[in-house]
Design a protein around this motif. Structure first.
Motif, PDB file in Angstrom:
ATOM      1  N   THR A   7       0.846  -1.196   0.000  1.00  0.00           N
ATOM      2  CA  THR A   7       0.000   0.000   0.000  1.00  0.00           C
ATOM      3  C   THR A   7       0.881   1.245   0.000  1.00  0.00           C
ATOM      4  O   THR A   7       2.042   1.194   0.425  1.00  0.00           O
ATOM      5  CB  THR A   7      -0.902   0.053   1.257  1.00  0.00           C
ATOM      6  OG1 THR A   7      -0.076   0.245   2.410  1.00  0.00           O
ATOM      7  CG2 THR A   7      -1.734  -1.215   1.421  1.00  0.00           C
ATOM      8  N   PRO A   8       0.329   2.379  -0.437  1.00  0.00           N
ATOM      9  CA  PRO A   8       1.083   3.632  -0.335  1.00  0.00           C
ATOM     10  C   PRO A   8       1.432   3.981   1.118  1.00  0.00           C
ATOM     11  O   PRO A   8       2.480   4.560   1.378  1.00  0.00           O
ATOM     12  CB  PRO A   8       0.135   4.677  -0.935  1.00  0.00           C
ATOM     13  CG  PRO A   8      -0.736   3.903  -1.864  1.00  0.00           C
ATOM     14  CD  PRO A   8      -0.917   2.557  -1.206  1.00  0.00           C
ATOM     15  N   LYS A   9       0.557   3.602   2.053  1.00  0.00           N
ATOM     16  CA  LYS A   9       0.822   3.879   3.469  1.00  0.00           C
ATOM     17  C   LYS A   9       2.081   3.156   3.930  1.00  0.00           C
ATOM     18  O   LYS A   9       2.922   3.730   4.617  1.00  0.00           O
ATOM     19  CB  LYS A   9      -0.373   3.434   4.315  1.00  0.00           C
ATOM     20  CG  LYS A   9      -0.163   3.630   5.798  1.00  0.00           C
ATOM     21  CD  LYS A   9      -1.355   3.128   6.586  1.00  0.00           C
ATOM     22  CE  LYS A   9      -1.093   3.246   8.075  1.00  0.00           C
ATOM     23  NZ  LYS A   9      -2.209   2.743   8.869  1.00  0.00           N
ATOM     24  N   TYR A  10       2.240   1.894   3.556  1.00  0.00           N
ATOM     25  CA  TYR A  10       3.433   1.136   3.938  1.00  0.00           C
ATOM     26  C   TYR A  10       4.682   1.717   3.280  1.00  0.00           C
ATOM     27  O   TYR A  10       5.749   1.760   3.885  1.00  0.00           O
ATOM     28  CB  TYR A  10       3.280  -0.334   3.588  1.00  0.00           C
ATOM     29  CG  TYR A  10       2.266  -1.078   4.424  1.00  0.00           C
ATOM     30  CD1 TYR A  10       1.761  -0.546   5.607  1.00  0.00           C
ATOM     31  CD2 TYR A  10       1.806  -2.319   4.035  1.00  0.00           C
ATOM     32  CE1 TYR A  10       0.835  -1.238   6.371  1.00  0.00           C
ATOM     33  CE2 TYR A  10       0.886  -3.023   4.796  1.00  0.00           C
ATOM     34  CZ  TYR A  10       0.404  -2.471   5.963  1.00  0.00           C
ATOM     35  OH  TYR A  10      -0.517  -3.158   6.719  1.00  0.00           O
ATOM     36  N   ALA A  11       4.563   2.158   2.043  1.00  0.00           N
ATOM     37  CA  ALA A  11       5.698   2.780   1.361  1.00  0.00           C
ATOM     38  C   ALA A  11       6.109   4.065   2.080  1.00  0.00           C
ATOM     39  O   ALA A  11       7.297   4.336   2.253  1.00  0.00           O
ATOM     40  CB  ALA A  11       5.342   3.079  -0.094  1.00  0.00           C
TER      41      ALA A  11
END
Length: 90
Positions: A7-11
């Motif tokens: 996910t973009p959040k994890y990135a």
């Protein structure tokens, strides 16, 4: 180096964690990090291959630790999202 995340959040979490540590001056390696949605982009620049290899190895060790931590705690956070502890209620 392009590192995809689920996910973009994890990135973004990985970006924030890994961008804290700058390369030491004596290392003669420049490292820049950026985000492209769910992809962490890392660019290394060095005059000597030996220094570059050391910097990349160190980066991957930190990246693996970061990914393991996200796997360990990220799922727990998502599963608990929106739930309220019994101690939170009045």
């Amino acid at each position: 180096i392009r590192v995809p995340f689920d996910t973009p959040k994890y990135a973004e979490i990985a970006y924030r964690v890994l961008s804290v540590d700058q390369e030491p001056r004596r290392n003669f390696v420049q490292k820049t990090l950026s985000l492209e949605s769910d992809v962490l982009v890392v660019h290394f620049k060095a005059d000597q291959v030996k220094n570059l290899r050391t910097a990349i190895t160190s980066f991957f060790e930190c990246l693996l630790l970061c990914q393991d931590t996200i796997k360990q705690f990220g799922e727990t956070e998502e599963n608990n999202a929106g739930t309220q502890s019994s101690t939170d209620t009045a």
